[in-house]
Design a protein around this motif. Structure first.
Motif, mmCIF file in Angstrom:
data_model
loop_
_atom_site.group_PDB
_atom_site.id
_atom_site.type_symbol
_atom_site.label_atom_id
_atom_site.label_comp_id
_atom_site.label_asym_id
_atom_site.label_seq_id
_atom_site.Cartn_x
_atom_site.Cartn_y
_atom_site.Cartn_z
ATOM 1 N N ASP A 10 0.853 -1.183 0.000
ATOM 2 C CA ASP A 10 0.000 0.000 0.000
ATOM 3 C C ASP A 10 0.887 1.230 0.000
ATOM 4 O O ASP A 10 1.679 1.445 0.914
ATOM 5 C CB ASP A 10 -0.911 0.014 1.234
ATOM 6 C CG ASP A 10 -1.949 -1.096 1.181
ATOM 7 O OD1 ASP A 10 -2.325 -1.467 0.057
ATOM 8 O OD2 ASP A 10 -2.369 -1.563 2.249
ATOM 9 N N MET A 11 0.726 2.066 -1.037
ATOM 10 C CA MET A 11 1.517 3.290 -1.142
ATOM 11 C C MET A 11 0.591 4.467 -1.414
ATOM 12 O O MET A 11 -0.456 4.323 -2.039
ATOM 13 C CB MET A 11 2.551 3.187 -2.271
ATOM 14 C CG MET A 11 3.603 2.138 -2.048
ATOM 15 S SD MET A 11 4.813 2.116 -3.369
ATOM 16 C CE MET A 11 5.787 3.520 -2.918
ATOM 17 N N THR A 12 1.008 5.614 -0.942
ATOM 18 C CA THR A 12 0.274 6.835 -1.231
ATOM 19 C C THR A 12 0.708 7.350 -2.592
ATOM 20 O O THR A 12 1.650 6.842 -3.198
ATOM 21 C CB THR A 12 0.555 7.904 -0.158
ATOM 22 O OG1 THR A 12 1.943 8.218 -0.196
ATOM 23 C CG2 THR A 12 0.178 7.396 1.217
ATOM 24 N N LEU A 13 0.029 8.392 -3.086
ATOM 25 C CA LEU A 13 0.411 8.966 -4.373
ATOM 26 C C LEU A 13 1.778 9.627 -4.317
ATOM 27 O O LEU A 13 2.454 9.767 -5.331
ATOM 28 C CB LEU A 13 -0.642 9.979 -4.816
ATOM 29 C CG LEU A 13 -1.997 9.390 -5.209
ATOM 30 C CD1 LEU A 13 -2.969 10.502 -5.559
ATOM 31 C CD2 LEU A 13 -1.837 8.446 -6.373
ATOM 32 N N ALA A 14 2.201 10.035 -3.118
ATOM 33 C CA ALA A 14 3.516 10.667 -2.964
ATOM 34 C C ALA A 14 4.636 9.640 -2.939
ATOM 35 O O ALA A 14 5.809 9.987 -2.983
ATOM 36 C CB ALA A 14 3.541 11.486 -1.678
ATOM 37 N N ASP A 16 4.949 7.218 -0.432
ATOM 38 C CA ASP A 16 5.222 6.739 0.922
ATOM 39 C C ASP A 16 4.407 5.476 1.185
ATOM 40 O O ASP A 16 3.344 5.259 0.607
ATOM 41 C CB ASP A 16 4.836 7.811 1.958
ATOM 42 C CG ASP A 16 5.667 9.078 1.792
ATOM 43 O OD1 ASP A 16 6.851 8.941 1.412
ATOM 44 O OD2 ASP A 16 5.131 10.170 2.032
ATOM 45 N N PHE A 17 4.913 4.644 2.088
ATOM 46 C CA PHE A 17 4.191 3.442 2.475
ATOM 47 C C PHE A 17 3.120 3.788 3.501
ATOM 48 O O PHE A 17 3.337 4.608 4.384
ATOM 49 C CB PHE A 17 5.139 2.402 3.076
ATOM 50 C CG PHE A 17 6.049 1.783 2.063
ATOM 51 C CD1 PHE A 17 5.586 0.836 1.177
ATOM 52 C CD2 PHE A 17 7.375 2.173 1.988
ATOM 53 C CE1 PHE A 17 6.417 0.271 0.240
ATOM 54 C CE2 PHE A 17 8.215 1.611 1.058
ATOM 55 C CZ PHE A 17 7.737 0.662 0.172
ATOM 56 N N VAL A 18 1.956 3.140 3.367
ATOM 57 C CA VAL A 18 0.887 3.351 4.329
ATOM 58 C C VAL A 18 1.228 2.634 5.629
ATOM 59 O O VAL A 18 1.137 3.207 6.717
ATOM 60 C CB VAL A 18 -0.456 2.844 3.752
ATOM 61 C CG1 VAL A 18 -1.552 2.931 4.792
ATOM 62 C CG2 VAL A 18 -0.823 3.643 2.523
ATOM 63 N N ASP A 19 1.635 1.386 5.556
ATOM 64 C CA ASP A 19 2.026 0.628 6.743
ATOM 65 C C ASP A 19 3.550 0.586 6.822
ATOM 66 O O ASP A 19 4.242 0.683 5.814
ATOM 67 C CB ASP A 19 1.504 -0.807 6.668
ATOM 68 C CG ASP A 19 -0.006 -0.855 6.663
ATOM 69 O OD1 ASP A 19 -0.620 0.057 7.240
ATOM 70 O OD2 ASP A 19 -0.553 -1.802 6.068
#
Length: 98
Positions: A10-14, A16-19
């Protein structure tokens, strides 16, 4: 060997990892049921040694032939240089005499 298909990133649009990522070496690989790895048979080790000797012999042969060729060409290069110098001096002498 069992494949894991439930892994998702899971990654954000920027970017970065969510977890947080799992800690390194969190899961140990499964152990081999036959026990620790055994040495290969002596025939395989002998064949590997023979291949190594063959490769090293080929490399040494290439180096020796290259050095021999360079040593044979040294007199040819010196002769060509002396002839070129002589022809140059001759052309300069002819140009001065005109």
């Amino acid at each position: 060997m069992q494949q894991l298909t439930d892994k998702t990133i899971d990654m954000t649009l920027a970017g970065d990892f969510v977890d947080a990522p799992p800690p390194p070496f969190a899961r140990q690989p499964p152990r081999d049921p036959r026990g620790p790895q055994r040495r290969p048979p002596w025939q395989v080790r002998l064949a590997g040694g023979a291949v190594l000797v063959a490769v090293l012999s080929a490399a040494a042969t290439i180096v020796i032939v290259s050095l021999w060729l360079a040593a044979v060409l040294i007199p040819v290069v010196i002769t060509a240089a002396l002839l070129g110098y002589g022809f140059l001096r001759f052309q300069l002498w002819r140009a001065r005499s005109r």
